[in-house]
Design a protein around this motif. Structure first.
Motif, mmCIF file in Angstrom:
data_model
loop_
_atom_site.group_PDB
_atom_site.id
_atom_site.type_symbol
_atom_site.label_atom_id
_atom_site.label_comp_id
_atom_site.label_asym_id
_atom_site.label_seq_id
_atom_site.Cartn_x
_atom_site.Cartn_y
_atom_site.Cartn_z
ATOM 1 N N ARG A 56 0.835 -1.203 0.000
ATOM 2 C CA ARG A 56 0.000 0.000 0.000
ATOM 3 C C ARG A 56 0.873 1.258 0.000
ATOM 4 N N SER A 57 1.965 1.226 0.750
ATOM 5 C CA SER A 57 2.870 2.373 0.793
ATOM 6 C C SER A 57 3.528 2.606 -0.567
ATOM 7 N N LEU A 58 4.034 1.535 -1.184
ATOM 8 C CA LEU A 58 4.671 1.666 -2.491
ATOM 9 C C LEU A 58 3.674 2.126 -3.546
ATOM 10 N N VAL A 63 5.253 3.887 -6.858
ATOM 11 C CA VAL A 63 6.363 3.002 -7.223
ATOM 12 C C VAL A 63 5.836 1.721 -7.858
ATOM 13 N N ILE A 64 4.676 1.264 -7.406
ATOM 14 C CA ILE A 64 4.031 0.085 -7.980
ATOM 15 C C ILE A 64 2.573 0.424 -8.274
ATOM 16 N N ALA A 75 -7.062 -12.319 -12.014
ATOM 17 C CA ALA A 75 -6.128 -12.070 -10.922
ATOM 18 C C ALA A 75 -5.882 -10.578 -10.803
ATOM 19 N N ARG A 76 -5.435 -10.169 -9.649
ATOM 20 C CA ARG A 76 -4.981 -8.796 -9.428
ATOM 21 C C ARG A 76 -3.470 -8.850 -9.266
ATOM 22 N N LEU A 77 -2.788 -8.202 -10.184
ATOM 23 C CA LEU A 77 -1.331 -8.249 -10.203
ATOM 24 C C LEU A 77 -0.737 -6.939 -9.714
ATOM 25 N N TYR A 78 0.376 -7.045 -9.021
ATOM 26 C CA TYR A 78 1.188 -5.886 -8.668
ATOM 27 C C TYR A 78 2.355 -5.820 -9.645
ATOM 28 N N GLU A 79 2.674 -4.611 -10.109
ATOM 29 C CA GLU A 79 3.774 -4.441 -11.046
ATOM 30 C C GLU A 79 4.433 -3.088 -10.825
ATOM 31 N N SER A 83 8.271 4.895 -12.244
ATOM 32 C CA SER A 83 9.127 5.263 -11.104
ATOM 33 C C SER A 83 9.780 4.035 -10.498
ATOM 34 N N GLY A 84 9.052 2.933 -10.453
ATOM 35 C CA GLY A 84 9.637 1.709 -9.923
ATOM 36 C C GLY A 84 10.740 1.166 -10.810
ATOM 37 N N ARG A 85 10.511 1.183 -12.115
ATOM 38 C CA ARG A 85 11.535 0.677 -13.041
ATOM 39 C C ARG A 85 12.778 1.569 -13.040
#
Length: 227
Positions: A56-58, A63-64, A75-79, A83-85
């Motif tokens: 949740r913070s990221l 960032v994600i 599905a629910r994916l995080y990526e 900014s994260g890359r």
């Protein structure tokens, strides 16, 4: 979230990235989008509540991001976001720095073969390399862990591949020794530390794709390491 009350970019980065498990979440998402259950399994024994809080913070800091995937496997994916890359060079630098403290392996430590893919990418040599496709197999694992493809445009490391010119099988320590050239390729083969299937000429190119011990990475190296 920890706040340092300092108007400093490094303090801001530490506020976002400095919590326990956060860098390892980024490692997992660098290797590809994942579900919450995937992350929980890979980061065991992280508590679900802690993992949810870090995600949740990221996400709040951009960032994600979460993405819903429809049928046939909803599905629910995080990526990672842009900014994260953008953290890739910093992650690679931390990985190279942490390598000096890696050995000996401590009792009970897990190893996932995908983590080695980040190591391979972090140490890629910039510029043109021999045009071969090499499958890398780690002792004790049934399938190759990575495919290394050289060429004029630079070297790529992929999680999947086919049609390789050669397969090199060795231990994790053998991979690191061959990459750094601390373990000469011919010595590794002669001692059965490394075993080759397919073209020996292609397999001999393996060390040339990576920085030798003591070589400093360049911007070109990091660019060629992009997934």
């Amino acid at each position: 979230m920890t706040e340092y009350a300092q108007f400093c970019a490094l303090a801001r980065a530490a506020e976002i990235l400095g919590e326990r498990w956060t860098l390892l979440i980024l490692r997992e998402l660098y290797l590809g989008p994942k579900r919450f259950s995937d992350l929980s399994a890979r980061l065991k024994p992280v508590a679900p509540g802690i993992l949810n809080g870090r995600l949740r913070s990221l996400e709040r800091h951009g960032v994600i991001a979460r993405r819903n995937v429809g049928p046939p496997t909803p599905a629910r994916l995080y990526e990672l976001t842009e900014s994260g890359r953008a953290l890739e060079p910093a992650l690679f630098e931390l990985l190279r720095w942490g390598a000096r403290y890696l050995f000996p392996q401590r009792p009970g430590e897990r190893f996932e073969t995908e983590w080695l893919v980040m190591v391979l990418r972090a140490y890629l040599r910039g510029g043109p390399t021999p045009n071969h496709l090499i499958a890398l197999r780690i002792e004790g694992f049934a399938s190759p862990v990575a495919w290394i493809h050289g060429g004029e445009a630079g070297t790529e490391v992929a999680l999947f591949g086919e049609g390789e010119d050669a397969t090199v099988e060795t231990s994790v320590g053998g991979v690191l020794g061959l990459m750094s050239s601390r373990l000469p390729f011919e010595d590794a083969v002669a001692s059965d530390t490394a075993r080759v299937t397919g073209s020996m000429e292609a397999a001999r190119a393996f060390p040339s794709y990576f920085l030798a011990a003591g070589e400093a990475p360049t911007a070109g190296t990091l660019e060629s390491a992009s997934p």
